[in-house]
Scaffold this motif. Structure first.
Motif, short mmCIF file in Angstrom:
data_model
loop_
_atom_site.label_atom_id
_atom_site.label_comp_id
_atom_site.label_asym_id
_atom_site.label_seq_id
_atom_site.Cartn_x
_atom_site.Cartn_y
_atom_site.Cartn_z
N LEU A 143 56.20 21.53 41.77
CA LEU A 143 56.22 20.30 42.56
C LEU A 143 55.62 20.59 43.92
N ILE A 144 54.52 19.93 44.23
CA ILE A 144 53.90 20.03 45.54
C ILE A 144 54.31 18.77 46.29
N ASP A 145 55.24 18.96 47.22
CA ASP A 145 55.88 17.85 47.92
C ASP A 145 55.22 17.65 49.28
N ARG A 146 54.36 16.64 49.36
CA ARG A 146 53.61 16.39 50.61
C ARG A 146 54.48 15.77 51.69
N ASP A 147 55.62 15.21 51.32
CA ASP A 147 56.52 14.63 52.32
C ASP A 147 57.28 15.70 53.09
N SER A 148 57.80 16.68 52.36
CA SER A 148 58.58 17.74 53.01
C SER A 148 57.73 18.96 53.34
N ALA A 149 56.44 18.95 52.95
CA ALA A 149 55.53 20.09 53.15
C ALA A 149 56.11 21.35 52.53
N GLU A 150 56.57 21.19 51.27
CA GLU A 150 57.15 22.31 50.53
C GLU A 150 56.62 22.34 49.10
N VAL A 151 56.69 23.52 48.52
CA VAL A 151 56.36 23.72 47.12
C VAL A 151 57.62 24.22 46.43
N GLU A 163 67.13 26.24 35.32
CA GLU A 163 68.16 27.11 35.87
C GLU A 163 67.76 27.72 37.21
N ASN A 164 66.46 27.73 37.50
CA ASN A 164 65.97 28.33 38.73
C ASN A 164 65.01 27.37 39.43
N ALA A 165 65.21 27.17 40.71
CA ALA A 165 64.30 26.37 41.53
C ALA A 165 64.10 27.14 42.83
N HIS A 166 62.85 27.47 43.12
CA HIS A 166 62.54 28.25 44.31
C HIS A 166 61.62 27.41 45.20
N THR A 167 62.06 27.10 46.42
CA THR A 167 61.31 26.24 47.34
C THR A 167 60.85 27.03 48.54
N LEU A 168 59.57 26.85 48.88
CA LEU A 168 58.99 27.49 50.06
C LEU A 168 58.16 26.47 50.83
N PRO A 169 58.06 26.64 52.16
CA PRO A 169 57.23 25.72 52.94
C PRO A 169 55.74 26.00 52.71
N PHE A 170 54.93 24.95 52.91
CA PHE A 170 53.48 25.14 52.86
C PHE A 170 53.11 26.26 53.82
N GLY A 171 52.17 27.09 53.41
CA GLY A 171 51.73 28.22 54.21
C GLY A 171 52.18 29.55 53.65
N LYS A 172 53.21 29.54 52.83
CA LYS A 172 53.72 30.76 52.20
C LYS A 172 52.99 30.99 50.87
N THR A 173 53.03 32.21 50.40
CA THR A 173 52.51 32.53 49.07
C THR A 173 53.62 32.28 48.06
#
Length: 194
Positions: A143-151, A163-173
């Motif tokens: 999920l590329i979330d343009r509202d929260s600037a997170e993936v 079972e697993n969801a990993h969220t990082l801000p745009f700019g991270k690998t």
């Protein structure tokens, strides 16, 4: 008279397929989907949405040239009665040859969604689709979330949820685990937030 049909207002998959067939395809930016017995109309795609999808296609091809990021409708959910049109479907090149508008899930490694600017994006992309994709057994949901600037990378489908969801801000690998098995540098996504 009670016929035993207690689907009150719910559409059947065959009814959706007929509606999708008859709906004008010339309506720019409208995508019909059928998730959890509910008709979904996705709209609100803009130039930055398209550019984000282009970036994802290029990134996937650069990382794994034997794969392709398809614009392909899928028959989803445990019974195959759902219909989704992800923004991208990652599979080996040639996977969907000979299949129709709503392809089987055989060979699907990952689905990707980029949030749009329509009112339903929150419910559809952040709530309904992760559940439907997990229920379908799709290994990864990006999920590329343009509202929260997170993936967010969803993995390990467990029947009714990932079972697993990993969220990082745009700019991270962001690492996409197997079966994708590559990483994405999300720095360019900062250019296309809403």
């Amino acid at each position: 008279m009670n016929t035993g049909d207690d689907r009150r207002g719910q559409m059947l998959p065959d009814e959706f397929d007929e509606l999708a067939r008859l709906a004008p395809r010339a309506v720019e930016g409208i995508r019909l989907e059928f998730i959890n017995g509910r008709l979904c109309v996705a709209s609100g795609r803009d130039g930055s949405h398209a550019r984000t999808v282009q970036w994802l296609v290029r990134s996937c091809l650069d990382a794994r040239p034997e794969l392709w990021l398809y614009d392909q409708g899928l028959a989803i959910q445990a019974d195959g009665a759902g219909r989704a049109r992800p923004d991208g479907v990652l599979a080996v090149s040639g996977t969907f040859a000979g299949q129709g508008e709503w392809a089987r899930l055989d060979g699907v490694l990952m689905v990707a969604e980029v949030t749009g600017c329509d009112a339903e994006t929150d419910r559809r992309d952040r709530v309904e689709k992760p559940r439907a994709y997990a229920e379908s057994g799709i290994p990864l949901y990006l999920l590329i979330d343009r509202d929260s600037a997170e993936v967010t990378v969803y993995s390990e489908p467990g029947g009714v949820r990932y079972e697993n969801a990993h969220t990082l801000p745009f700019g991270k690998t962001v690492h996409l685990p197997e079966p994708a098995g590559f990483s994405l540098d999300t720095e360019p996504l900062k250019n296309w937030v809403r």
